[in-house]
Design an enzyme around this catalytic site. Structure first.
Site, PDB file in Angstrom:
ATOM      1  N   GLU A 135     -32.565   0.852 -19.927  1.00  0.00           N
ATOM      2  CA  GLU A 135     -32.388   2.129 -20.620  1.00  0.00           C
ATOM      3  C   GLU A 135     -31.544   3.092 -19.791  1.00  0.00           C
ATOM      4  O   GLU A 135     -30.834   3.932 -20.341  1.00  0.00           O
ATOM      5  CB  GLU A 135     -33.766   2.724 -20.973  1.00  0.00           C
ATOM      6  CG  GLU A 135     -34.393   1.942 -22.127  1.00  0.00           C
ATOM      7  CD  GLU A 135     -35.904   1.933 -22.157  1.00  0.00           C
ATOM      8  OE1 GLU A 135     -36.534   2.763 -21.471  1.00  0.00           O
ATOM      9  OE2 GLU A 135     -36.457   1.071 -22.868  1.00  0.00           O
ATOM     10  N   GLY A 154     -44.036  -1.741 -20.869  1.00  0.00           N
ATOM     11  CA  GLY A 154     -43.732  -0.426 -21.415  1.00  0.00           C
ATOM     12  C   GLY A 154     -44.789  -0.011 -22.414  1.00  0.00           C
ATOM     13  O   GLY A 154     -45.867   0.464 -22.049  1.00  0.00           O
ATOM     14  N   GLY A 155     -44.512  -0.226 -23.691  1.00  0.00           N
ATOM     15  CA  GLY A 155     -45.378   0.244 -24.781  1.00  0.00           C
ATOM     16  C   GLY A 155     -46.858  -0.057 -24.583  1.00  0.00           C
ATOM     17  O   GLY A 155     -47.704   0.822 -24.771  1.00  0.00           O
ATOM     18  N   HIS A 194     -33.152  -0.024 -14.677  1.00  0.00           N
ATOM     19  CA  HIS A 194     -33.747  -0.335 -15.979  1.00  0.00           C
ATOM     20  C   HIS A 194     -32.646  -0.309 -17.055  1.00  0.00           C
ATOM     21  O   HIS A 194     -31.735   0.524 -16.989  1.00  0.00           O
ATOM     22  CB  HIS A 194     -34.845   0.671 -16.312  1.00  0.00           C
ATOM     23  CG  HIS A 194     -35.645   0.264 -17.507  1.00  0.00           C
ATOM     24  ND1 HIS A 194     -35.204   0.476 -18.785  1.00  0.00           N
ATOM     25  CD2 HIS A 194     -36.822  -0.394 -17.610  1.00  0.00           C
ATOM     26  CE1 HIS A 194     -36.096  -0.029 -19.642  1.00  0.00           C
ATOM     27  NE2 HIS A 194     -37.087  -0.563 -18.950  1.00  0.00           N
ATOM     28  N   GLU A 198     -35.800  -8.566 -17.415  1.00  0.00           N
ATOM     29  CA  GLU A 198     -36.099  -7.916 -18.693  1.00  0.00           C
ATOM     30  C   GLU A 198     -34.940  -8.159 -19.655  1.00  0.00           C
ATOM     31  O   GLU A 198     -33.962  -7.388 -19.657  1.00  0.00           O
ATOM     32  CB  GLU A 198     -36.276  -6.405 -18.488  1.00  0.00           C
ATOM     33  CG  GLU A 198     -37.437  -6.026 -17.594  1.00  0.00           C
ATOM     34  CD  GLU A 198     -38.000  -4.647 -17.953  1.00  0.00           C
ATOM     35  OE1 GLU A 198     -39.201  -4.571 -18.189  1.00  0.00           O
ATOM     36  OE2 GLU A 198     -37.231  -3.688 -18.034  1.00  0.00           O
ATOM     37  N   SER A 213     -41.678  -6.385 -24.226  1.00  0.00           N
ATOM     38  CA  SER A 213     -42.727  -6.594 -25.232  1.00  0.00           C
ATOM     39  C   SER A 213     -43.896  -7.436 -24.724  1.00  0.00           C
ATOM     40  O   SER A 213     -44.449  -8.241 -25.476  1.00  0.00           O
ATOM     41  CB  SER A 213     -42.127  -7.200 -26.514  1.00  0.00           C
ATOM     42  OG  SER A 213     -41.202  -6.295 -27.098  1.00  0.00           O
ATOM     43  N   ASN A 248     -44.638   0.943 -16.952  1.00  0.00           N
ATOM     44  CA  ASN A 248     -43.515   1.872 -17.051  1.00  0.00           C
ATOM     45  C   ASN A 248     -43.797   2.778 -18.251  1.00  0.00           C
ATOM     46  O   ASN A 248     -43.601   2.367 -19.391  1.00  0.00           O
ATOM     47  CB  ASN A 248     -42.221   1.071 -17.243  1.00  0.00           C
ATOM     48  CG  ASN A 248     -41.019   1.976 -17.476  1.00  0.00           C
ATOM     49  OD1 ASN A 248     -41.107   3.188 -17.323  1.00  0.00           O
ATOM     50  ND2 ASN A 248     -39.898   1.377 -17.857  1.00  0.00           N
ATOM     51  N   TRP A 249     -44.261   3.980 -17.950  1.00  0.00           N
ATOM     52  CA  TRP A 249     -44.651   4.883 -19.052  1.00  0.00           C
ATOM     53  C   TRP A 249     -43.433   5.485 -19.739  1.00  0.00           C
ATOM     54  O   TRP A 249     -43.565   6.145 -20.755  1.00  0.00           O
ATOM     55  CB  TRP A 249     -45.566   5.993 -18.526  1.00  0.00           C
ATOM     56  CG  TRP A 249     -46.942   5.514 -18.148  1.00  0.00           C
ATOM     57  CD1 TRP A 249     -47.476   4.258 -18.363  1.00  0.00           C
ATOM     58  CD2 TRP A 249     -47.983   6.270 -17.517  1.00  0.00           C
ATOM     59  NE1 TRP A 249     -48.761   4.196 -17.889  1.00  0.00           N
ATOM     60  CE2 TRP A 249     -49.105   5.418 -17.362  1.00  0.00           C
ATOM     61  CE3 TRP A 249     -48.081   7.588 -17.058  1.00  0.00           C
ATOM     62  CZ2 TRP A 249     -50.299   5.847 -16.772  1.00  0.00           C
ATOM     63  CZ3 TRP A 249     -49.272   8.014 -16.463  1.00  0.00           C
ATOM     64  CH2 TRP A 249     -50.364   7.155 -16.332  1.00  0.00           C
TER      65      TRP A 249
HETATM   66  P1  PGA Z   1     -41.736  -2.781 -23.522  1.00  0.00           P
HETATM   67  O1  PGA Z   1     -40.873  -2.177 -22.319  1.00  0.00           O
HETATM   68  O2  PGA Z   1     -42.951  -3.424 -22.891  1.00  0.00           O
HETATM   69  O3  PGA Z   1     -42.109  -1.602 -24.379  1.00  0.00           O
HETATM   70  O4  PGA Z   1     -40.881  -3.777 -24.227  1.00  0.00           O
HETATM   71  C1  PGA Z   1     -40.718  -2.883 -21.120  1.00  0.00           C
HETATM   72  C2  PGA Z   1     -39.774  -2.149 -20.215  1.00  0.00           C
HETATM   73  O5  PGA Z   1     -38.795  -1.564 -20.706  1.00  0.00           O
HETATM   74  O6  PGA Z   1     -39.959  -2.121 -18.980  1.00  0.00           O
END
Ligand code: PGA
Length: 251
Positions: free
Chosen positions: A98, A236-237, A96, A169, A215, A9-10
């Site tokens: 966010e 993500g990161g 998600h 998540e 993470s 997930n960019w």
């Molecule tokens: P993260 O994000 O790996 O940066 O914690 C994961 C995500 O939100 O899908």
């Protein structure tokens, strides 16, 4: 046996050239991937085209980060499920945290997005997970159950079998460097799988993929992925650099 899925997930990162370079690098890694895992990229919507070109002809799957709950019409800034299919997406991330948090998305809206995706044949990577205060109060399973129930309310078994991937998540683990322990994650994954079994039957529960996200990085990926309850990762990161994403794919 479930085929594990490693999904990137960019989010709102990268520019065109960086996105294309990273997609090409991931393609190379996926082609040499001896673990037999599926690999998926969810770039920002404006880069779906160039990323699609970069992975064309390979096994790498393309996904959107979100999908509209609506069909065509006056919905400025949104992308319909048909548009995403047209752009080469097999899946969309839906729900998600966010988007729940910054986009004000309700459980009910997320359910309509899932419905819309499945009506068109677009798959969903449905995200569920509790916030930190909810976990501290011991409400994590209650929250996840509410999210599952609302999102999958009118989904049919055949759709779940064909189009649904789940991602647990925990919100407190996203982008924070804190990860759920493989044991904590496995308990929740088991809970989710049991819930799916109650809703769609044991066959669906056995076959459905439940990813872990929050993470995930090269240092913890192997521990998480070797747990039989964890069928892959939503990253993500650590998906923004070819070498760290490659290390997770082969962890
Ligand atoms: P993260 O994000 O790996 O940066 O914690 C994961 C995500 O939100 O899908």
């Amino acid at each position: 046996m479930r085929t594990e899925l490693i999904a990137a997930n960019w989010k709102m990162n990268l520019r065109r050239d960086g996105a294309v370079d990273l997609a090409r690098a991931v393609r190379g890694v996926a082609e040499g991937n001896t673990r037999g895992r599926d690999v998926l990229l969810a770039p920002p919507a404006v880069y779906l085209g160039p990323v699609r070109e970069a992975i064309e002809g390979s096994s790498v799957l393309l996904a959107a980060q979100d999908v509209s709950a609506h069909e065509d019409g006056a919905f400025t800034g949104e992308h319909s499920a048909e548009m995403l299919l047209d752009a080469g997406c097999r899946y969309s991330i839906i729900g998600h945290s966010e988007r729940r948090e910054h986009g004000g998305e309700s459980d009910e809206l997320i359910g309509r997005k899932v419905r819309r995706a499945f009506d068109t044949g677009l798959g969903a990577i449905l995200c569920v997970g509790e916030k930190e205060d909810e976990r501290l109060r011991g409400h994590e399973t209650r929250v996840v159950e509410r999210q599952l129930r609302a999102a999958l309310e009118d989904v049919r078994k055949e759709e779940a079998d064909r189009l649904l991937v789940l991602a647990y998540e925990p919100v407190w683990a996203i982008g924070t460097g804190r990860t759920a322990t493989p044991k904590d994650a496995a308990i929740m994954h088991r809970f989710i799988r049991d819930w799916i079994g109650g809703r769609f039957g044991a066959g669906t529960a056995d076959a459905i993929r439940v990813l872990y996200g929050g993470s995930v990085k090269p240092a913890n990926a192997a521990d998480l992925l070797q747990n039989p309850e964890i069928d892959g990762a939503l990253v993500g990161g650590a998906s923004l650099k070819a070498d760290s994403f490659a290390a997770i794919i082969s962890a």
